[in-house]
Write a protein that holds these residues in place. Structure first.
Motif, PDB file in Angstrom:
ATOM      1  N   GLU A  18      10.934  44.605  11.656  1.00 52.60           N
ATOM      2  CA  GLU A  18       9.968  43.501  11.697  1.00 52.60           C
ATOM      3  C   GLU A  18       8.645  43.948  12.329  1.00 52.60           C
ATOM      4  N   ASP A  19       8.731  44.757  13.386  1.00 56.69           N
ATOM      5  CA  ASP A  19       7.501  45.236  14.026  1.00 56.69           C
ATOM      6  C   ASP A  19       6.652  46.028  13.025  1.00 56.69           C
ATOM      7  N   LEU A  20       7.311  46.869  12.255  1.00 53.06           N
ATOM      8  CA  LEU A  20       6.577  47.658  11.259  1.00 53.06           C
ATOM      9  C   LEU A  20       5.992  46.748  10.175  1.00 53.06           C
ATOM     10  N   LEU A  21       6.772  45.761   9.730  1.00 52.54           N
ATOM     11  CA  LEU A  21       6.296  44.883   8.656  1.00 52.54           C
ATOM     12  C   LEU A  21       5.115  44.031   9.119  1.00 52.54           C
ATOM     13  N   VAL A  22       5.153  43.576  10.373  1.00 51.94           N
ATOM     14  CA  VAL A  22       4.007  42.828  10.905  1.00 51.94           C
ATOM     15  C   VAL A  22       2.770  43.727  10.899  1.00 51.94           C
ATOM     16  N   ALA A  23       2.931  44.988  11.253  1.00 48.79           N
ATOM     17  CA  ALA A  23       1.790  45.921  11.237  1.00 48.79           C
ATOM     18  C   ALA A  23       1.264  46.088   9.808  1.00 48.79           C
ATOM     19  N   VAL A  24       2.166  46.115   8.826  1.00 52.55           N
ATOM     20  CA  VAL A  24       1.761  46.205   7.420  1.00 52.55           C
ATOM     21  C   VAL A  24       0.949  44.969   7.031  1.00 52.55           C
ATOM     22  N   ARG A  57      -0.710  42.982   9.049  1.00 55.61           N
ATOM     23  CA  ARG A  57      -2.003  43.022   9.754  1.00 55.61           C
ATOM     24  C   ARG A  57      -2.981  43.912   8.982  1.00 55.61           C
ATOM     25  N   ARG A  58      -2.476  45.025   8.457  1.00 55.39           N
ATOM     26  CA  ARG A  58      -3.334  45.914   7.675  1.00 55.39           C
ATOM     27  C   ARG A  58      -3.838  45.185   6.425  1.00 55.39           C
ATOM     28  N   ARG A  59      -2.955  44.443   5.778  1.00 57.89           N
ATOM     29  CA  ARG A  59      -3.353  43.658   4.612  1.00 57.89           C
ATOM     30  C   ARG A  59      -4.450  42.660   5.011  1.00 57.89           C
ATOM     31  N   ASP A  60      -4.247  41.990   6.153  1.00 52.60           N
ATOM     32  CA  ASP A  60      -5.246  41.025   6.627  1.00 52.60           C
ATOM     33  C   ASP A  60      -6.605  41.691   6.777  1.00 52.60           C
ATOM     34  N   GLU A  61      -6.605  42.895   7.377  1.00 57.13           N
ATOM     35  CA  GLU A  61      -7.883  43.589   7.607  1.00 57.13           C
ATOM     36  C   GLU A  61      -8.544  43.950   6.288  1.00 57.13           C
ATOM     37  N   LEU A  62      -7.769  44.466   5.350  1.00 51.56           N
ATOM     38  CA  LEU A  62      -8.318  44.833   4.040  1.00 51.56           C
ATOM     39  C   LEU A  62      -8.895  43.606   3.342  1.00 51.56           C
ATOM     40  N   ASP A  63      -8.173  42.489   3.420  1.00 53.87           N
ATOM     41  CA  ASP A  63      -8.624  41.283   2.721  1.00 53.87           C
ATOM     42  C   ASP A  63      -9.891  40.724   3.341  1.00 53.87           C
ATOM     43  N   VAL A  64      -9.945  40.713   4.672  1.00 54.95           N
ATOM     44  CA  VAL A  64     -11.113  40.147   5.347  1.00 54.95           C
ATOM     45  C   VAL A  64     -12.345  40.984   5.042  1.00 54.95           C
ATOM     46  N   SER A  65     -12.177  42.313   4.998  1.00 53.47           N
ATOM     47  CA  SER A  65     -13.338  43.163   4.745  1.00 53.47           C
ATOM     48  C   SER A  65     -13.915  42.893   3.348  1.00 53.47           C
ATOM     49  N   GLY A  66     -13.090  42.351   2.436  1.00 54.80           N
ATOM     50  CA  GLY A  66     -13.597  42.013   1.112  1.00 54.80           C
ATOM     51  C   GLY A  66     -14.057  40.571   0.984  1.00 54.80           C
ATOM     52  N   GLY A  67     -13.986  39.791   2.066  1.00 53.48           N
ATOM     53  CA  GLY A  67     -14.178  38.352   1.888  1.00 53.48           C
ATOM     54  C   GLY A  67     -15.111  37.662   2.865  1.00 53.48           C
ATOM     55  N   ALA A  68     -16.283  38.205   3.066  1.00 50.83           N
ATOM     56  CA  ALA A  68     -17.264  37.486   3.878  1.00 50.83           C
ATOM     57  C   ALA A  68     -17.821  36.357   3.020  1.00 50.83           C
ATOM     58  N   VAL A  69     -17.500  35.134   3.370  1.00 59.96           N
ATOM     59  CA  VAL A  69     -17.799  34.019   2.478  1.00 59.96           C
ATOM     60  C   VAL A  69     -18.509  32.889   3.211  1.00 59.96           C
ATOM     61  N   ALA A  70     -19.201  32.058   2.450  1.00 60.09           N
ATOM     62  CA  ALA A  70     -19.885  30.924   3.058  1.00 60.09           C
ATOM     63  C   ALA A  70     -19.879  29.750   2.083  1.00 60.09           C
ATOM     64  N   GLY A  71     -19.613  28.558   2.624  1.00 57.70           N
ATOM     65  CA  GLY A  71     -19.658  27.356   1.803  1.00 57.70           C
ATOM     66  C   GLY A  71     -18.369  27.154   1.034  1.00 57.70           C
ATOM     67  N   PRO A  72     -18.061  25.897   0.671  1.00 56.17           N
ATOM     68  CA  PRO A  72     -16.777  25.596   0.036  1.00 56.17           C
ATOM     69  C   PRO A  72     -16.602  26.242  -1.335  1.00 56.17           C
ATOM     70  N   ALA A  73     -17.627  26.254  -2.171  1.00 57.85           N
ATOM     71  CA  ALA A  73     -17.480  26.879  -3.488  1.00 57.85           C
ATOM     72  C   ALA A  73     -17.212  28.363  -3.305  1.00 57.85           C
ATOM     73  N   GLY A  74     -17.975  28.999  -2.407  1.00 58.14           N
ATOM     74  CA  GLY A  74     -17.794  30.417  -2.144  1.00 58.14           C
ATOM     75  C   GLY A  74     -16.399  30.734  -1.666  1.00 58.14           C
ATOM     76  N   VAL A  75     -15.875  29.946  -0.734  1.00 61.28           N
ATOM     77  CA  VAL A  75     -14.574  30.266  -0.169  1.00 61.28           C
ATOM     78  C   VAL A  75     -13.472  30.029  -1.193  1.00 61.28           C
TER      79      VAL A  75
END
Lengths: 180, 180
Positions: A53-59, A61-79
């Motif tokens: 589970e510790d390893l999977l949570v780290a995986v 978290r990595r997914r979260d970081e990758l996704d956030v770096s692709g998703g700087a968004v603003a406004g409801p249509a954008g999000v």
């Protein structure tokens, strides 16, 4: 120095697990297989990640970081557009979505090793989406729909395509805001 | 006769597990504790339910039957109202919701003993709700939202109340239909 090297090694293990989940799916990504790929014994791997589970949570978290770096968004249509793109990305990586779904489901029991990660993640994503969508209840609903659509899709990839149902929600939320 | 008695015994075990999950939560409802309550050894219980998952699926089937018997509904307003009532019922039984959430999450892996139950259940409920809501995509979305709201609520009972978010969805779906 030792700490930096330890951090590198951790990162290497997480990347290996992430890749293997993508290649061979969640159930086949065993600790033994990950250890072998990075040239460690299973005992050696447990030194970095005491439980699977510790390893999977780290995986995740990595997914979260990758996704956030692709998703700087603003406004409801954008999000909503960014989230629709995320749905498409997820449809192309069932192994990671499987990992997320199994772990999120199991995390709701007290004392589960991934509970803190998910509780913190949901609170953070709700607050983040609330900024764009206007209120936390709508954010909670949109996140819930994304999670629930993943369950149905994983169980029935042909019959429960995620994108049309997400588009329906985006349309309803957009129309709801226009009416306010 | 032997078969009827065996069926009775099965039903007794399922009712005991259902009650215990309600009383003490999902993680504390062990096979050993259920066996003790119905006066069986753990070996004797395994004769009726070979795995804990088999017993839990039977518990969820019982929940399905209880819920359906209370929910003969017609039309979109009726079905959304009935589902809102179901959300309130679920908020009063976290143990059962926990059981559903853990098992649904785990079921998305190949070969999981509960996979067939969930795949069949989602397909059936989608078709059922589609009759009232007008189309299967909206049904898929509403079910997804219900599942996802449960995850967030179980992780944060104070901060992620299910009912306001479900009401928001019901309002959006109702408004969407009015606009068509």
């Amino acid at each position: 120095m030792a700490t930096a090297r330890r951090g590198d090694r951790r990162g290497e293990i997480v990347r290996a697990a992430f890749d293997m989940i993508g290649e061979r799916g969640y159930p086949n990504t065993t600790l033994a297989a990950v250890a072998e790929r990075v040239g460690l014994t299973q005992q050696g791997l447990l030194h970095y990640f005491p439980t699977k589970e510790d390893l999977l949570v780290a995986v995740l978290r990595r997914r979260d970081e990758l996704d956030v770096s692709g998703g700087a968004v603003a406004g409801p249509a954008g999000v909503l557009e960014a989230l629709a793109m995320l749905v498409d990305v997820n449809a192309s990586r069932p192994g990671i979505v499987q990992t997320f779904t199994v772990l999120a489901g199991e995390s709701v029991t007290d004392g589960h090793p991934a509970r803190a990660y998910f509780a913190e993640r949901y609170a953070r994503v709700r607050a983040l989406l609330a900024e764009s969508l206007g209120d936390e209840v709508t954010a909670q609903l949109v996140i819930a729909a994304l999670d629930g659509l993943q369950i149905q899709w994983l169980l029935d990839p042909e019959g429960a395509d995620m994108r049309p149902a997400f588009d329906r929600l985006a349309e309803l939320v957009g129309r709801g805001r226009a009416a306010e």
